[in-house]
Design an enzyme around this catalytic site. Structure first.
Site, short mmCIF file in Angstrom:
data_model
loop_
_atom_site.label_atom_id
_atom_site.label_comp_id
_atom_site.label_asym_id
_atom_site.label_seq_id
_atom_site.Cartn_x
_atom_site.Cartn_y
_atom_site.Cartn_z
N HIS A 173 58.43 27.15 48.78
CA HIS A 173 57.37 26.80 48.53
C HIS A 173 56.57 28.36 47.99
CE1 HIS A 173 53.13 24.98 49.10
NE2 HIS A 173 52.90 26.13 49.65
N GLY A 216 62.29 22.49 36.81
CA GLY A 216 63.68 22.69 37.27
C GLY A 216 64.28 24.16 37.06
N ASN A 237 63.20 23.58 51.95
CA ASN A 237 62.26 23.46 50.67
C ASN A 237 61.88 24.79 50.24
OD1 ASN A 237 60.30 22.44 48.81
ND2 ASN A 237 58.74 23.01 50.50
N ASN A 247 64.28 26.55 39.54
CA ASN A 247 64.98 26.56 40.42
C ASN A 247 66.32 26.07 40.57
OD1 ASN A 247 63.33 28.47 42.79
ND2 ASN A 247 61.66 27.09 41.88
N LYS A 256 57.78 3.96 50.94
CA LYS A 256 58.54 5.09 50.94
C LYS A 256 59.73 4.80 51.74
CE LYS A 256 56.60 8.88 51.98
NZ LYS A 256 56.59 10.29 51.42
N MET A 310 57.70 16.96 44.60
CA MET A 310 56.28 16.97 45.07
C MET A 310 55.89 15.65 45.64
SD MET A 310 55.71 19.72 43.86
CE MET A 310 53.96 20.37 43.84
#
Ligand code: GAR
Length: 195
Positions: free
Chosen positions: A112, A15, A110, A17, A68, A93
């Site tokens: 990356h 965490g 997102n 970010n 999901k 993730m």
């Protein structure tokens, strides 16, 4: 004064970010508020960071659901309850599925740790070291149904020094992430203002 743009941060790990975004808001550099953390890992450090800030946490265990679509439906109802405008993936993730995409595509981004399309997927930093590249970096992109394939919004390069370890490259990349992510979110939000 118009209401602040509401962000939900999705994270599975440390965490850092999340923290950088939160600090940028507190510093008055990012004009938004984080209203919810969504997390799929009960022991993730990001949860204690959020709780310290009295941020509501939606913690879920994917194994408790049939598929999901079922857990994403519950996430969507949480997001609606908090009137979330933008979803900020920060070390989440998990591939986003059709249920979340149908509601938030174009307002879900997102970060990356590579210069996409190079080194998508898991352990991008290890992949870069293995490939022996001299430059890697950070990408911020929109989410689509693929793995790290959505439209690129911002990128910044990071030099890979000789003999750099995984930890050293990760530190250098995260240093860039913590500056680039809040700044990019602010840009996206202010573009939205002009519609
Ligand atoms: C970040 O470096 C982010 O780029 C990466 O996970 C880390 C999370 O760190 N994301 C991915 O690899 C996504 N494919 P944090 O939990 O300290 O923010």
């Amino acid at each position: 004064m118009s209401a602040k743009v509401k962000l939900a941060v999705f994270a599975s790990g440390s965490g850092s970010n999340y923290q950088a975004i939160d600090q940028s808001i507190r510093a008055g550099e990012l004009d938004a508020e984080i209203v919810l953390l969504v997390c799929d890992q009960p022991n993730a450090k990001v949860i204690s960071r959020a709780r310290q800030n009295n941020l509501p946490v939606f913690l879920f265990n994917p194994n408790d659901y049939q598929d999901k679509a079922e857990f994403e439906e519950e996430i969507v109802s949480e997001l609606k309850a908090y009137q979330v405008d933008w979803i900020i993936l920060a070390g989440y993730m998990r591939l986003v599925g059709a249920t979340l995409l149908s509601q938030y595509q174009g307002r879900m981004i997102n970060i990356h740790p590579s210069l996409l399309p190079a080194f998508p997927g898991l352990d991008a930093i290890g992949q870069a070291l293995e490939a022996g590249v001299k430059v890697s970096g950070v990408t911020i992109h929109y989410i689509d149904s693929g793995m790290d394939t959505g439209e690129i919004i911002a990128q910044k390069a990071v030099t890979v020094e000789n003999e750099m370890t995984h930890d050293e490259l990760q530190t250098a990349i995260q240093h860039v992430e913590h500056e680039l992510y809040p700044r990019t979110i602010q840009q996206l939000i202010s573009e939205g203002d002009s519609f």
